[in-house]
Design a protein around this motif. Structure first.
Motif, short mmCIF file in Angstrom:
data_model
loop_
_atom_site.label_atom_id
_atom_site.label_comp_id
_atom_site.label_asym_id
_atom_site.label_seq_id
_atom_site.Cartn_x
_atom_site.Cartn_y
_atom_site.Cartn_z
N UNK A 39 0.80 -1.22 0.00
CA UNK A 39 0.00 0.00 0.00
C UNK A 39 0.84 1.28 0.00
N UNK A 40 0.25 2.34 -0.48
CA UNK A 40 0.83 3.68 -0.39
C UNK A 40 -0.23 4.62 0.16
N UNK A 41 0.19 5.55 1.00
CA UNK A 41 -0.73 6.51 1.61
C UNK A 41 -0.34 7.92 1.18
N UNK A 42 -1.31 8.83 1.00
CA UNK A 42 -0.98 10.21 0.66
C UNK A 42 -0.30 10.92 1.82
N UNK A 54 6.52 -3.29 -3.65
CA UNK A 54 5.77 -3.45 -4.90
C UNK A 54 4.51 -2.59 -4.85
N UNK A 55 4.69 -1.28 -4.95
CA UNK A 55 3.57 -0.35 -4.88
C UNK A 55 2.72 -0.35 -6.14
N UNK A 56 3.23 -0.92 -7.24
CA UNK A 56 2.49 -0.91 -8.51
C UNK A 56 1.70 -2.21 -8.71
N UNK A 57 1.83 -3.16 -7.81
CA UNK A 57 1.07 -4.40 -7.91
C UNK A 57 1.54 -5.32 -9.02
N UNK A 58 2.83 -5.31 -9.31
CA UNK A 58 3.38 -6.18 -10.35
C UNK A 58 3.21 -7.65 -9.99
N UNK A 59 3.19 -7.95 -8.70
CA UNK A 59 3.11 -9.34 -8.25
C UNK A 59 1.87 -10.06 -8.74
N UNK A 60 0.79 -9.32 -8.98
CA UNK A 60 -0.45 -9.95 -9.43
C UNK A 60 -0.28 -10.61 -10.79
N UNK A 61 0.52 -10.01 -11.67
CA UNK A 61 0.73 -10.59 -13.00
C UNK A 61 1.50 -11.90 -12.91
N UNK A 69 1.59 16.44 -0.49
CA UNK A 69 2.96 16.64 -0.96
C UNK A 69 3.48 15.46 -1.77
N UNK A 70 2.74 14.38 -1.80
CA UNK A 70 3.18 13.18 -2.50
C UNK A 70 2.56 11.96 -1.85
N UNK A 71 3.29 10.84 -1.85
CA UNK A 71 2.78 9.60 -1.27
C UNK A 71 3.86 8.92 -0.44
N UNK A 72 3.43 8.06 0.47
CA UNK A 72 4.34 7.36 1.38
C UNK A 72 4.26 5.87 1.08
N UNK A 73 5.42 5.23 0.93
CA UNK A 73 5.50 3.79 0.64
C UNK A 73 5.54 2.99 1.94
N UNK A 74 4.78 1.88 1.96
CA UNK A 74 4.76 1.00 3.12
C UNK A 74 5.10 -0.43 2.70
N UNK A 75 5.72 -1.16 3.60
CA UNK A 75 6.00 -2.59 3.41
C UNK A 75 5.78 -3.29 4.74
N UNK A 76 4.92 -4.30 4.73
CA UNK A 76 4.59 -5.03 5.98
C UNK A 76 4.14 -4.07 7.08
N UNK A 77 3.27 -3.15 6.73
CA UNK A 77 2.68 -2.16 7.64
C UNK A 77 3.68 -1.11 8.12
#
Length: 361
Positions: free
Chosen positions: A186-189, A316-323, A201-209
């Motif tokens: 997920x990414x949060x504003x 993987x903020x773009x969801x590439x894993x689903x492909x 101001x942009x977005x914040x990247x998260x991994x495992x919460x």
């Protein structure tokens, strides 16, 4: 016989009256409708500060809102303290916005927060989430120009709108889903307070919460093009270094992205196909076909840089894993994908169509 009847009747009446204690139904002003909640990290005590914003009935209180703050080692403990501190009947089902400070996101992450709301039926996981640059409580207690009702201002700002298309609006439920999916992160504003106004101001990247890093607005636009199968952006700024006017803006932009993978986690390869439709430019760049080629080259470079940055962060903020999951044989492992994502070899193909010419030079 008559005396026995009278005694029996009297006992029956007393028993019924003893069980008829009625609580007064609260009036509307006695309800505390919690609309916004914030979470901050207290460095001195390493505790969590939970603050809630509750609108007030003006006839009873001169203030239109009231903010209650408590601190505790856990969110559950803080919420329990709030229920004893607030002199109203709390209605948490009206909760619409949750704000967490960067300090809280870095030090404690979102796991405890998500699990508490997931297993508490009184709270809604549909509240929209955002990360604040400074303390989150300062957002809900601040003063803003021409915005006397802070609650309405924040709720309106956190509503997804076309002119804020770069911001990845997301609910707490979506954060939980993406984190547990094993195919995306997920990414949060990122919400900031500047000159008595709020903005993103942009977005914040998260991994495992847990918070990893932040993306600028420019990179957030590229992120939206890659994470949404069909995206529509309000306006995108392009730095075309080989043009007389380096800064070029699109009026609006639509896109479609596809990930074609080989499904092999031992030798992962993927082709990223991005189709862009530009509806007008701020300047006329010359012949259409030449302009389309330059714009395609620009976005291809930006896409490659963003994917490389995400791989470095292992997010993987773009969801590439689903492909890969769709074509993968055998049981899917989110942890395995976490280790595989940085090793994916990718190629990008970008095509651009300009539907409206830009303004004259």
């Amino acid at each position: 016989m008559k005396n026995l009847f009278r005694i029996t009747f009297l006992i029956t009446v007393l028993v019924q009256l003893s069980g008829c204690t009625h609580f007064q139904q609260p009036a509307i002003e006695d309800y505390g409708l919690v609309q916004i909640v914030s979470f901050d990290y207290m460095e001195s005590t390493k505790e969590t500060k939970v603050s809630v914003l509750i609108p007030q009935v003006i006839t009873r209180d001169k203030e239109s809102i009231k903010v209650y703050e408590v601190t505790d080692e856990t969110i559950a403990g803080a919420i329990n303290k709030l229920s004893m501190k607030i002199d109203k009947t709390i209605v948490p089902s009206q909760l619409q916005v949750g704000l967490i400070s960067q300090k809280y996101a870095k030090e404690k992450g979102m796991k405890e927060l998500t699990e508490y709301f997931r297993y508490n039926p009184h709270f809604s996981m549909n509240m929209m989430m955002a990360v604040t640059e400074e303390d989150a409580v300062d957002i809900i207690t601040g003063k803003y120009v021409d915005e006397p009702k802070i609650n309405e201002y924040i709720l309106s700002l956190m509503t997804p709108r076309y002119n804020k298309s770069f911001a990845t609006f997301i609910s707490l439920q979506e954060v939980d889903y993406k984190t547990s999916s094993g195919t995306a992160d997920p990414t949060l504003p990122l919400l900031i307070k500047e000159d008595e106004q709020l903005s993103f101001k942009g977005n914040v990247l998260f991994r495992d919460y847990n918070m990893q890093s932040t993306l600028t607005i420019d990179k957030s636009n590229i992120l939206q093009l890659l994470k949404e199968k069909r995206a529509e952006l309000f306006s995108v700024e392009m730095d075309l270094k080989d043009s007389e006017r380096r800064r070029v803006y699109t009026r609006t932009m639509k896109s479609k992205v596809r990930y074609i993978s080989n499904g092999d986690l031992s030798d992962p390869k993927v082709t990223v196909k991005l189709d862009i439709q530009v509806n007008g430019l701020s300047v006329n760049l010359g012949p259409i076909h030449a302009s389309e080629k330059r714009i395609s080259q620009y976005f291809q470079t930006e896409v490659n840089q963003l994917i490389a940055e995400l791989q470095k962060e292992k997010v993987d903020a773009i969801g590439m894993g689903e492909s890969f999951r769709r074509s993968h044989r055998g049981q899917w492992s989110g942890e395995k994908w976490r280790q595989t994502f940085p090793k994916v070899r990718y190629t990008t193909e970008v095509t651009t169509e300009i539907t409206e010419e830009g303004m004259s030079q």
